[in-house]
Design a protein around this motif. Structure first.
Motif, short mmCIF file in Angstrom:
data_model
loop_
_atom_site.label_atom_id
_atom_site.label_comp_id
_atom_site.label_asym_id
_atom_site.label_seq_id
_atom_site.Cartn_x
_atom_site.Cartn_y
_atom_site.Cartn_z
N GLN A 98 -1.75 -1.74 7.09
CA GLN A 98 -2.35 -0.46 6.69
C GLN A 98 -3.23 0.14 7.79
N SER B 90 -0.11 -4.53 3.21
CA SER B 90 -1.56 -4.34 3.37
C SER B 90 -2.03 -4.73 4.77
N GLN C 209 -4.58 6.75 1.34
CA GLN C 209 -4.04 5.71 0.47
C GLN C 209 -4.11 6.26 -0.95
N THR D 10 -0.93 1.71 -5.03
CA THR D 10 -0.40 0.39 -4.70
C THR D 10 0.88 0.14 -5.49
N ILE E 298 0.83 -1.20 0.00
CA ILE E 298 0.00 0.00 0.00
C ILE E 298 0.87 1.26 0.00
#
Length: 350
Positions: A317, A314, A333, A336, A185
């Motif tokens: 996160q 992830s 966010q 990716t 992320i």
């Protein structure tokens, strides 16, 4: 040297353009500022030949030393034009300590270099006061520095700044990690504005278009927004580094997101970034409109509202975002990590 001999020597030096008394007056004024930044391990006081720091006091087990040096670019010219010297020192500290942080380090000590044609004690005190504030924000010690009065080298009212930071990191906390994977992320951390890059374009625009710096913009003035000091991310992000929740940090300086994010990515990895998913400060809208800059150029020169980028797995996160929210630092966010056929990392926007 006797008092009479010293006064005689000082008189001739002053006639050459160097005021020893002014230099000593400045040192006396800034000593309390420096003392306010002291942290555990400091062994010296301002006035010696070198700053001393006890590494054993840092309690690092497998310490690696990190170093960084930087300036504030032509943002300094804008500060001098506005006769506003109280925040440019914060920028100086930020540019160095954020670089130390981006490699996983904790900035321990900071030194400054200040050069001018004629030493204006009050102005330079204000600059150093800003440097001391930046050091307190970063929990680093202003352990020394140099003020050089160099007549003939700088026009009246102008000066230059450089900063130097030394940090420490546990060897296994160094960034970036070598395990950045597809699906990780990408989190963008809010900037306070332009930070300290891209001001040559802005200074040229102001001069050629005769733009008034006291013109209202949002809830402030154009000049105030242009001089908004650079965000220092050290206190917020160090706990995440020590908890091993961060795989990489990219300090978004000159070159914008497009150039700085690939610096921390391994080969055959790229970052997919949604450029519409964060709140951009109004100063970037003003700049883009005034200069008629396409998005591509804005993202390759300016931070566009993202001052630091964090990459995490992830599974981490939620913990990372919760920590940032608790620290009251806006974060989003923004993308990716993906695989790519090109060996060289890059950023792809959507």
């Amino acid at each position: 040297m006797s008092d009479s001999s010293r006064k005689h020597s000082s008189k001739h030096y002053r006639q050459a353009g160097v005021d020893i008394d002014a230099g000593e007056a400045l040192v006396a004024k800034i000593k309390p500022l420096c003392a306010q930044t002291n942290r555990k391990g400091v062994m010296s006081h301002i006035g010696g030949y070198a700053g001393l720091f006890d590494l054993a006091a840092s309690n690092y087990k497998a310490a690696v030393m990190l170093t960084a040096t930087d300036g504030v670019g032509t943002k300094l010219k804008l500060a001098q034009t506005m006769h506003k010297h109280d925040t440019i020192g914060i920028d100086l500290v930020a540019m160095c300590v954020n670089d130390i942080l981006a490699q996983g380090g904790e900035p321990m000590v900071f030194l400054d270099y200040l050069a001018c044609g004629k030493l204006e004690v009050d102005d330079m005190y204000t600059v150093v006061k800003g440097i001391a504030q930046g050091c307190k924000d970063a929990n680093t010690t202003l352990i020394g520095g140099e003020t050089a009065e160099m007549p003939g080298c700088y026009p009246q009212g102008e000066y230059d700044l450089a900063g130097f930071s030394v940090g420490l990191a546990e060897r296994d906390h160094l960034l970036p990690k070598d395990n950045i994977n597809v699906g990780d992320i990408v989190i963008g951390l809010a900037s306070s504005g332009l930070h300290s890059n891209g001001y040559s374009v802005i200074n040229k625009l102001i001069a050629e278009s005769r733009i008034k710096l006291d013109a209202p913009l949002a809830d402030s003035t154009l000049g105030e927004l242009l001089l908004q000091p650079t965000t220092i991310y050290v206190r917020t992000l160090l706990p995440l580094i020590k908890q091993r929740l961060i795989a990489a940090l990219a300090h978004i300086t000159g070159g914008g997101i497009s150039s700085n994010l690939p610096r921390v990515l391994p080969e055959y990895r790229c970052a997919h970034i949604d450029k519409h998913c964060w709140q951009r400060p109004v100063i970037f809208d003003w700049l883009q409109e005034q200069c008629d800059l396409p998005d591509e150029e804005m993202l390759s020169v300016y931070n566009c509202g993202i001052g630091m980028i964090l990459i995490t797995e992830s599974q981490h996160q939620a913990a990372v975002m919760q920590h940032l929210e608790h620290a009251r630092l806006s974060a989003w966010q923004i993308g990716t990590i993906e695989s790519c056929r090109d060996k060289h990392p890059y950023v792809e926007y959507c």
